[in-house]
Motif scaffolding. Structure first.
Motif, PDB file in Angstrom:
ATOM      1  N   GLU A 195       0.975  -0.999   0.002  1.00 21.57           N
ATOM      2  CA  GLU A 195       0.126   0.106   0.074  1.00 21.57           C
ATOM      3  C   GLU A 195       0.927   1.208   0.255  1.00 21.57           C
ATOM      4  OE1 GLU A 195      -2.745   0.832  -0.583  1.00 21.57           O
ATOM      5  OE2 GLU A 195      -4.135  -0.656  -0.147  1.00 21.57           O
ATOM      6  N   VAL A 196       0.368   2.510  -0.605  1.00 19.42           N
ATOM      7  CA  VAL A 196       0.878   3.640  -0.463  1.00 19.42           C
ATOM      8  C   VAL A 196       1.217   3.639   0.925  1.00 19.42           C
ATOM      9  CG1 VAL A 196       0.744   6.098  -0.808  1.00 19.42           C
ATOM     10  CG2 VAL A 196      -0.440   4.403  -2.503  1.00 19.42           C
ATOM     11  N   GLY A 197       2.437   4.262   1.279  1.00 21.64           N
ATOM     12  CA  GLY A 197       2.817   4.585   2.805  1.00 21.64           C
ATOM     13  C   GLY A 197       3.024   3.447   3.650  1.00 21.64           C
TER      14      GLY A 197
ATOM     15  N   ARG B 136       0.085   6.636  10.836  1.00 17.17           N
ATOM     16  CA  ARG B 136      -0.640   7.170   9.659  1.00 17.17           C
ATOM     17  C   ARG B 136      -2.052   7.424   9.966  1.00 17.17           C
ATOM     18  NH1 ARG B 136       1.199   6.743   4.921  1.00 17.17           N
ATOM     19  NH2 ARG B 136       3.586   7.578   4.866  1.00 17.17           N
TER      20      ARG B 136
ATOM     21  N   HIS C 131      -4.658   7.024  -6.788  1.00 19.04           N
ATOM     22  CA  HIS C 131      -4.590   6.395  -5.359  1.00 19.04           C
ATOM     23  C   HIS C 131      -3.002   6.787  -4.875  1.00 19.04           C
ATOM     24  CE1 HIS C 131      -4.810   3.835  -2.055  1.00 19.04           C
ATOM     25  NE2 HIS C 131      -3.930   3.004  -2.514  1.00 19.04           N
ATOM     26  N   GLN C 132      -2.269   6.542  -5.992  1.00 17.60           N
ATOM     27  CA  GLN C 132      -0.674   6.854  -5.689  1.00 17.60           C
ATOM     28  C   GLN C 132      -0.553   8.449  -5.263  1.00 17.60           C
ATOM     29  OE1 GLN C 132       1.088   4.372  -6.086  1.00 17.60           O
ATOM     30  NE2 GLN C 132       2.683   5.756  -5.038  1.00 17.60           N
TER      31      GLN C 132
ATOM     32  N   GLY D  44      -1.799   9.249  -1.801  1.00 14.03           N
ATOM     33  CA  GLY D  44      -0.847   8.777  -0.716  1.00 14.03           C
ATOM     34  C   GLY D  44       0.083   9.933  -0.267  1.00 14.03           C
TER      35      GLY D  44
ATOM     36  N   ARG E 231       0.350  11.719   5.764  1.00 16.88           N
ATOM     37  CA  ARG E 231       1.528  11.130   6.061  1.00 16.88           C
ATOM     38  C   ARG E 231       1.923  11.224   7.597  1.00 16.88           C
ATOM     39  NH1 ARG E 231       3.345   8.592   1.082  1.00 16.88           N
ATOM     40  NH2 ARG E 231       5.401   8.143   1.976  1.00 16.88           N
TER      41      ARG E 231
END
Length: 731
Positions: free
Chosen positions: A301-303, A467, A609-610, A613, A617
């Protein structure tokens, strides 16, 4: 390679230069074999007509429908100077209006009499809240003498509807296929006879005849099953041969030294690794300890903390006396990785320098735009072994770059690099180095098996503690302009709370990208080109975000300027960054909480989605606003709604694949191999892919050179030829 002359022949000879030119330029079809593999998308049957009721979901799409003319009338306007023909067609499920203007009204008025049945092809539009096709191409399926052939075909057969384009309608493609169909008899069958018989698959020549000219639905099913197997099996053989060849190579086992660099790094981490990071790290360390090169895909997943896992693997290799190289697709990303790795390592990244740790190593950056002195120093640090870790762009692949002892290559964002580039960097080791490939776009298991079938896969699906959740909303700018006004107010509110924001646009707008984008916009029938960074930044500075510090970032800026903007944004001096997708991956500014994506419908699901992300954060919740002018019923808006509805990247990647043509998604990867999927649907055909992988692994283990299977070797050469050709085109 066994060539089949009739199938390899240029279509010019069979179809004439004009038709061949359109097929080559518009559909990428050059030979008889290409045309035979251009399969119908669906089939229209007599009595079962394409449902007009379903067209509401296909606004702005090119469609082919079969229907009957209900009525036709000519209307005049401009005091009788202008003429318009309106034709209403019906198929029992719904009605649709066709319009023709000007001098173009007379022929259709003569052809399309009430009661006429025909095929119609065009782009679905909306006018006065009604669906319509404007100036569609049509092919009557009538009963008079000139139409007898078409009528007979219509009465006796399923009508193939081919993927078509504006200059070549489906029925014209069908006529071209008829011209080359006899040569299908000469097609070389790639499947081993035992496999084909064991699985009850029809021979290839029969499959090609049945897919193009089926007599029954059972014919279509037989052909599809067989052709899916061809694609899955040939591709899996290519990947299995690659795995087999790699497994024969020797590699230096790399084990971390107890009490060494990795242990020192772990001891100073201010947080605990997630269970996922521990599990994946163990898989990687086990691979690194073997005497064959590791080939592993790390996706998550992103992150989810992939960079941390990759860094620990690099430190383990440096511990064992080797060097590690990380290849990033853009300079912005390479600089970002370099900065964050140096920060994470602290004094451990200053090996050999004053104040550096005894156990430390040097971490260097190498990009194409670096000044000569810095570049010379980096190259020297690599060849002497002074630098244990290097982070760079394509510049790492150049001949001049030499390593003291390259032990591990980490490739970030695999879909931006071809297999050849991956290999070019790996060839810089004295012995083949271990390879870790990372992708930030989560991909379903079947896709991983198809796209990255030469790699073992590790998945990180757990987000690190701390997160924050990201709320995503669609902003329909055309229907509800006040929503967009509110979006800019929200950005201002976030900045007033001490946070920062991104605004993403699909285009730079610096003049260089104008002609291309304008032409694309005209071809799409769009009223305007995509929104541009430079224009939006100016509008925001003068309007809704006046008084805030707004800066731009895009790929054509001078690298030093890009780095300067990113540094000031990371330091909090710049409050709003208006950028292209250069910020899509790896950019990590925890204080950024809001993102507005302009013309969001122009980005793919995974890309959105990218991008999303990049916010949330830190400890404050993230907000992502998807701005679009698309109609609520359009497929583009459905995509945006899907992104807004879930934060699960694996779920989104499935949606992405189901909504887009497979080739587009798969063609991004490993330079072209996968864009050869015409029949195989990666999501639906999970079982075929898994079985083909087993069969391919067995066949390659028994006969790695495929000496006993000349037909399979021919198919494989054709597939890899395409790959090489596409790679060369990409430069």
């Amino acid at each position: 390679m066994e060539h089949v002359p009739a199938l390899d022949e240029d279509l010019k000879k069979t179809l004439g230069p004009a038709t061949a030119k359109v097929l080559a330029e518009q559909l990428g079809l050059h030979t008889a074999l290409d045309l035979l593999h251009h399969y119908p998308r669906r089939y229209a049957e007599r009595g079962e007509l394409t449902s007009l009721a379903e067209l509401a979901d296909q606004i702005d799409e090119h469609v082919t429908v079969v229907a009957q003319v209900a009525d036709a009338r000519i209307l005049t306007f401009n005091g009788g100077r202008g003429k318009r023909l309106e034709v209403t067609i019906t198929d029992g499920s719904g009605r649709l209006q066709l319009v023709f203007f000007g001098a173009g009204v007379h022929k259709p008025h003569k052809d399309l009499l009430p009661g006429t049945r025909a095929m119609f092809a065009g782009k679905v539009g909306m006018f006065n809240r009604k669906l319509q096709l404007s100036h569609p191409a049509y092919e009557p399926l009538g009963t008079d003498a000139s139409d007898r052939d078409a009528a007979t075909a219509f009465a006796n057969q399923l009508i193939p509807i081919y993927p078509a384009c504006a200059k070549m309608e489906s029925w014209k493609i069908a006529k071209c296929v008829d011209a080359v169909l006899p040569s299908a008899q000469e097609a070389v069958d790639p499947l081993p006879p035992a496999l084909r018989e064991g699985r009850g698959l029809v021979p290839l020549t029969e499959a090609l005849l049945k897919i193009h000219r089926p007599a029954t639905k059972a014919d279509i099913e037989d052909a599809r099953q067989r052709l899916k197997w061809d694609e899955a099996f040939v591709l899996q053989v290519a990947l299995a041969r690659r795995r087999h060849a790699d497994a024969q190579l020797p590699a230096v086992p790399r084990r971390p030294t107890p009490g060494g660099l990795l242990d020192s790094f772990d001891a100073k981490l201010p947080f605990t690794l997630t269970d996922g990071q521990r599990t994946v790290s163990k898989e990687i360390f086990d691979d690194l300890a073997t005497s064959h090169p590791m080939h592993r895909l790390l996706q998550g997943e992103v992150g989810s903390g992939k960079t941390m896992v990759a860094l620990r693997a690099m430190l383990a290799v440096v511990d064992s006396g080797g060097q590690a190289a990380m290849l990033a697709p853009t300079e912005v990303l390479a600089q970002q990785h370099h900065r964050s790795i140096v920060e994470m390592m602290g004094e451990l990244a200053e090996g050999g320098m004053l104040g550096g740790s005894d156990q430390g190593t040097k971490v260097v950056l190498l990009t194409g735009s670096m000044g000569m002195p810095a570049r010379r120093q980096a190259l020297l640090d690599l060849v002497t072994g002074e630098a244990g870790i290097v982070i760079g762009t394509h510049a790492l692949i150049e001949d001049k770059v030499q390593f003291h002892d390259l032990g591990l290559v980490v490739v970030d964002e695999q879909h931006r690099f071809g297999v050849e580039q991956r290999d070019a960097l790996r060839s810089k080791g004295k012995q083949p180095p271990h390879l870790l490939v990372m992708t930030a776009t989560p991909i379903p298991r079947t896709v991983a098996m198809t796209v990255f079938g030469d790699l073992e896969t590790s998945v990180l699906d757990q987000l690190p503690a701390g997160r924050s959740p990201i709320a995503t909303h669609v902003v329909p700018a055309k229907d509800k302009p006040h929503f967009l006004t509110r979006a800019w107010e929200r950005v201002r509110e976030e900045v007033e709370k001490g946070h920062q924001a991104y605004v993403v646009c699909p285009r730079i707008g610096d003049g260089e990208d104008e002609p291309k984008k304008k032409k694309a916009a005209e071809e799409d029938g769009d009223k305007r080109p995509p929104l541009a960074v430079l224009e939006i930044a100016e509008q925001l500075t003068r309007g809704p975000l006046a008084g805030l510090s707004v800066e731009v970032l895009h790929g054509r800026m001078d690298p030093a300027d890009k780095d300067d903007v990113m540094r000031r944004f990371a330091a909090g001096e710049v409050k709003v960054l208006v950028a292209t997708t250069v910020i899509e991956v790896g950019v990590n500014v925890p204080n950024s909480t809001a993102m507005v994506i302009m013309d969001a419908d122009r980005f793919g699901v995974s890309q959105l989605h990218q991008l999303r992300g990049r916010v949330g954060r830190g400890s404050a919740p993230g907000l992502c606003l998807l701005v679009s002018e698309m109609h609520e019923a359009s497929p583009a808006r459905a995509r945006l709604a899907a992104v807004a509805a879930t934060l699960d990247g694996f779920e989104l990647s499935r949606i992405d694949l189901e909504q887009r043509r497979e080739g587009d998604v798969l063609g991004q990867a490993q330079s072209g191999v996968r864009s050869s999927l015409r029949m195989l649907a990666v999501i639906e055909d999970e079982e075929v892919i898994a079985q083909a992988r087993e069969e391919a692994t067995r066949v390659v283990a028994e006969d790695p050179a495929l000496e006993r299977l000349p037909g399979l070797r021919t198919a494989l050469d054709a597939l890899l030829d395409t790959e090489r050709e596409q790679y060369l085109e990409k430069g």
